[in-house]
Design a protein around this motif. Structure first.
Motif, short mmCIF file in Angstrom:
data_model
loop_
_atom_site.label_atom_id
_atom_site.label_comp_id
_atom_site.label_asym_id
_atom_site.label_seq_id
_atom_site.Cartn_x
_atom_site.Cartn_y
_atom_site.Cartn_z
N GLY A 136 0.83 -1.20 0.00
CA GLY A 136 0.00 0.00 0.00
C GLY A 136 0.86 1.25 0.00
O GLY A 136 2.04 1.21 0.36
N GLY A 137 0.26 2.38 -0.42
CA GLY A 137 0.98 3.65 -0.38
C GLY A 137 2.26 3.64 -1.18
O GLY A 137 3.24 4.29 -0.79
N ALA A 138 2.30 2.89 -2.29
CA ALA A 138 3.47 2.76 -3.16
C ALA A 138 4.63 2.03 -2.48
O ALA A 138 5.78 2.15 -2.90
CB ALA A 138 3.93 4.13 -3.68
N ARG A 139 4.32 1.25 -1.42
CA ARG A 139 5.34 0.44 -0.76
C ARG A 139 4.82 -0.98 -0.60
O ARG A 139 3.62 -1.22 -0.49
CB ARG A 139 5.71 1.00 0.63
N GLY A 140 5.77 -1.93 -0.58
CA GLY A 140 5.42 -3.32 -0.33
C GLY A 140 6.32 -3.89 0.75
O GLY A 140 7.53 -3.65 0.75
N PHE A 141 5.72 -4.62 1.69
CA PHE A 141 6.48 -5.24 2.78
C PHE A 141 6.53 -6.75 2.53
O PHE A 141 5.51 -7.38 2.25
CB PHE A 141 5.83 -4.95 4.13
N ASN A 142 7.74 -7.32 2.66
CA ASN A 142 7.96 -8.72 2.31
C ASN A 142 8.78 -9.42 3.37
O ASN A 142 9.66 -8.82 3.99
CB ASN A 142 8.70 -8.81 0.97
N ARG A 143 8.49 -10.73 3.54
CA ARG A 143 9.23 -11.54 4.50
C ARG A 143 9.73 -12.80 3.80
O ARG A 143 9.12 -13.27 2.84
CB ARG A 143 8.33 -11.94 5.67
N GLY A 144 10.84 -13.33 4.29
CA GLY A 144 11.37 -14.54 3.69
C GLY A 144 11.94 -15.48 4.74
O GLY A 144 12.43 -15.04 5.79
N GLN A 145 11.84 -16.78 4.45
CA GLN A 145 12.48 -17.80 5.27
C GLN A 145 13.30 -18.69 4.34
O GLN A 145 12.82 -19.09 3.28
CB GLN A 145 11.44 -18.63 6.03
N ILE A 146 14.52 -18.98 4.73
CA ILE A 146 15.44 -19.75 3.89
C ILE A 146 15.75 -21.07 4.60
O ILE A 146 16.22 -21.08 5.75
CB ILE A 146 16.72 -18.96 3.61
N TYR A 147 15.44 -22.17 3.89
CA TYR A 147 15.61 -23.51 4.44
C TYR A 147 16.68 -24.26 3.67
O TYR A 147 16.74 -24.19 2.44
CB TYR A 147 14.30 -24.31 4.34
N SER A 148 17.49 -25.03 4.40
CA SER A 148 18.44 -25.92 3.75
C SER A 148 17.69 -27.11 3.18
O SER A 148 16.52 -27.35 3.50
CB SER A 148 19.50 -26.39 4.75
N ARG A 149 18.35 -27.87 2.32
CA ARG A 149 17.71 -29.02 1.67
C ARG A 149 17.18 -30.03 2.69
O ARG A 149 16.17 -30.69 2.45
CB ARG A 149 18.74 -29.69 0.75
N ASP A 150 17.83 -30.12 3.86
CA ASP A 150 17.39 -31.09 4.87
C ASP A 150 16.36 -30.51 5.83
O ASP A 150 16.06 -31.12 6.86
CB ASP A 150 18.59 -31.65 5.64
N GLY A 151 15.80 -29.33 5.51
CA GLY A 151 14.68 -28.80 6.27
C GLY A 151 15.02 -27.87 7.41
O GLY A 151 14.13 -27.43 8.15
N ARG A 152 16.29 -27.52 7.59
CA ARG A 152 16.66 -26.59 8.66
C ARG A 152 16.36 -25.14 8.24
O ARG A 152 16.67 -24.74 7.12
CB ARG A 152 18.15 -26.71 8.99
N LEU A 153 15.77 -24.37 9.14
CA LEU A 153 15.58 -22.95 8.89
C LEU A 153 16.90 -22.25 9.18
O LEU A 153 17.31 -22.13 10.33
CB LEU A 153 14.48 -22.38 9.77
#
Length: 293
Positions: A259-276
């Motif tokens: 909104g308001g010409a801005r976007g808020f984003n979140r990310g989670q990165i996991y290894s191949r074996d499922g670890r965050l």
């Protein structure tokens, strides 16, 4: 740039290195054959490496927070000034200012922590197809070549140190409206070595790929669209565990608000074996504009 995996990986390794030019001052190289604005992940990666060089190896970085103030020039090197704010028993903190042409283009704060044992829990890795079952962006470009601009196709085919394999189609390969969530497998091509600092700097570099675009998926928009203006405003990364960026990592992203010409984003990165192994957050400019010409 050579297209062999070793040469492409060496390109990223060299790009993220910084040279000490004075006490607490470091210089990062310009983007080889670069033009236009600097890639935000490159500036973050070099700023982080500058901070890392002032901290002992026993304290890996566990978080960084950066603000982009001005567009960087990809054709020029960047000077990084590091402030050694604190060296405690368990934590160390650093502030970094990235400067080009006498003006700051980025501020970064980073915190470092000795490894400790403690309570543990994490979110569950999404159930998605393995990277071997998916096409990378070069293959997608070939499949959808008729609907993509020539300049974008040429960029896809140019040698790059990172390989991305989206889980499901996203703009510009499709223009269908979709929910503000996406998953992308990513890795650095070739062997990046065994240095923890390099892998964390490399993750900082690649964490800027795709994240901001999550906030405009409901409109089917992409960075190549002439009626849109995109720019990262801030970026944060939290490192939870060790990992290798030359192995497949799953980048799971969502955007809870635009909104308001801005976007808020979140990310989670996991290894191949499922670890965050890491989490990210970013707010960026997503402004509708009138196409030039």
């Amino acid at each position: 740039m050579s297209t062999s995996p070793s040469d492409i990986t060496r390109y990223l390794h060299d790009l993220l290195q910084v040279e000490a030019v004075e006490d607490n001052f470091f210089r990062g190289m310009a983007t080889p054959k670069g033009r236009g604005r600097s890639f935000g992940g490159q500036v973050i990666g070099q700023a982080l490496m500058s901070a890392i060089k002032t901290v002992g190896d026993d304290r890996p970085v566990h978080s960084l927070h950066a603000y982009f103030m001005r567009p960087g020039d990809a054709t020029k090197p960047v000077l990084y000034r590091v402030e050694r704010d604190r060296d405690g028993r368990s934590f160390a903190t650093r502030r970094v200012v990235a400067v080009q042409s006498g003006k700051p283009i980025l501020n970064l704060a980073a915190s470092f922590h000795v490894k400790e044992e403690g309570l543990f829990q994490q979110s569950t890795m999404p159930d998605v197809p393995a990277p071997e079952e998916l096409e990378n962006e070069v293959q997608l470009g070939e499949r959808f070549a008729e609907q993509l601009p020539e300049a974008y196709l040429a960029w896809l085919k140019s040698p790059r140190p990172i390989e991305l394999r989206p889980v499901g189609l996203r703009p510009p390969f499709t223009r269908e409206a979709q929910g503000p969530m996406q998953h992308i497998w990513m890795r650095i091509r070739g062997d990046l070595g065994d240095t923890v600092a390099m892998h964390r700097a490399a993750l900082s570099y690649v964490s800027d790929f795709g994240l901001l675009g999550t906030s405009v998926l409901p409109w089917g928009k992409a960075f190549i669209d002439p009626d849109m203006q995109f720019a990262s405003l801030d970026h944060a990364v939290w490192f939870h565990d060790d990992f290798r960026m030359d192995e497949w990592q799953l980048y799971s992203m969502d955007s809870p608000w635009t909104g308001g010409a801005r976007g808020f984003n979140r990310g989670q990165i996991y290894s191949r074996d499922g670890r965050l192994v890491a989490s990210t957050a970013q707010e960026g400019l997503v402004r509708e504009v009138t196409p030039k010409g």
